[in-house]
Scaffold this active site. Structure first.
Site, mmCIF file in Angstrom:
data_model
loop_
_atom_site.group_PDB
_atom_site.id
_atom_site.type_symbol
_atom_site.label_atom_id
_atom_site.label_comp_id
_atom_site.label_asym_id
_atom_site.label_seq_id
_atom_site.Cartn_x
_atom_site.Cartn_y
_atom_site.Cartn_z
ATOM 1 N N CYS A 114 1.446 -1.290 0.039
ATOM 2 C CA CYS A 114 0.098 0.020 -0.135
ATOM 3 C C CYS A 114 1.037 1.369 -0.297
ATOM 4 O O CYS A 114 1.069 1.825 1.275
ATOM 5 C CB CYS A 114 -0.680 0.009 1.323
ATOM 6 S SG CYS A 114 -2.061 1.287 1.603
ATOM 7 N N GLU A 144 -3.360 1.435 -6.782
ATOM 8 C CA GLU A 144 -2.481 0.415 -7.298
ATOM 9 C C GLU A 144 -2.353 0.834 -8.293
ATOM 10 O O GLU A 144 -3.551 1.177 -9.139
ATOM 11 C CB GLU A 144 -3.385 -1.090 -7.118
ATOM 12 C CG GLU A 144 -3.554 -1.331 -5.398
ATOM 13 C CD GLU A 144 -2.465 -1.267 -5.012
ATOM 14 O OE1 GLU A 144 -1.094 -1.303 -5.633
ATOM 15 O OE2 GLU A 144 -2.445 -2.379 -3.212
#
Length: 248
Positions: free
Chosen positions: A2, A103
């Site tokens: 992340c 992402e």
């Protein structure tokens, strides 16, 4: 992993969602559409669960030589073993509020020609209703070591004098986000994802013992999650405006 996330909720909504006070400093910094490593961001720690605090994203263990760098993610599978995270995992946990994370997918193959430009397309992952959630985090407090220079060193002076490099240094409080294997929604985008806690598990994460919280470090089911491509402008942390979360 992340490496970027969003927190577009207002201060009042954030306070209502977590039952914690939002300071004026945090209020002035919201909303955030491109939270990035190295930035100072709002979290709730187990030490002060009734008020949001601003911590640097990139955990620096208390025993580090200096307060540079920092680990932005910790793997759920080894977080209780790694020296960088073990102490924090035992007793210094936090909630990292968000309403989405980014992402990147490499777009390197054309379906017809097989050619590609080797670029990466960013995607935002969020709940379909854009609700605010909490990611499991750890926090640490690093303090400078004050090296004393006594009279025997200089022949005169204050025994509590600090070295030039230490003068003016203050404690640094920092955090990391724990990651785990991806669920079905994220697996096509990346091989890791943040641990997203169910609301009923947030208090347990903050206050439970290490054995109890271990079972929380699993992939979210992904129910009501969605992903969509966003502008490559999110690639630069200097960009932080609402258009970043618009689909493209």
């Amino acid at each position: 992993m992340c490496g970027r996330y969003t927190l577009s909720a207002s201060a009042s909504k954030l306070s209502d969602r977590f039952g914690a006070t939002v300071t004026s400093t945090i209020t002035d910094s919201l909303p955030r559409y491109n939270c990035a490593p190295g930035q100072t961001l709002p979290v709730i720690t187990n030490e002060n669960p009734n008020q949001f605090q601003q911590l640097k994203w990139g955990l620096i263990p208390s025993w580090a030589d200096d307060d540079t760098g920092g680990q932005i993610n910790a793997r759920a599978e080894t977080v209780d073993e790694k020296p960088t995270f073990a102490t924090a995992y035992e007793s210094q946990r936090c909630l990292v509020p968000a309403d989405g994370f980014y992402e990147w997918v490499r777009d390197d193959t054309d379906s017809e020609t097989g050619a590609g430009d080797n670029t990466k397309q960013p995607y935002r992952v969020t709940f379909s209703d854009d609700r605010t959630f909490a990611m499991a985090g750890l926090w640490e407090r690093w303090e400078p070591t004050h090296t004393q220079t006594g009279l025997s060193d200089f022949g005169a002076g204050d025994a509590d004098d600090m070295t030039d490099s230490e003068a003016g240094q203050q404690a640094t409080e920092s955090f990391t986000i724990i990651t785990t294997e991806p669920n079905d929604v994220v697996s096509s985008l990346h091989h890791r994802m943040a641990v997203v806690l169910p609301p009923e598990a947030e208090s347990v994460w903050l206050h439970g013992d290490a054995d109890t919280v271990e079972s929380l470090l699993t992939p979210h089911t992904g129910d009501q999650w969605e992903t969509y491509p966003v502008s490559t402008r999110v690639n630069s942390p200097a960009n932080d405006e609402s258009s970043l979360i618009d689909p493209v």
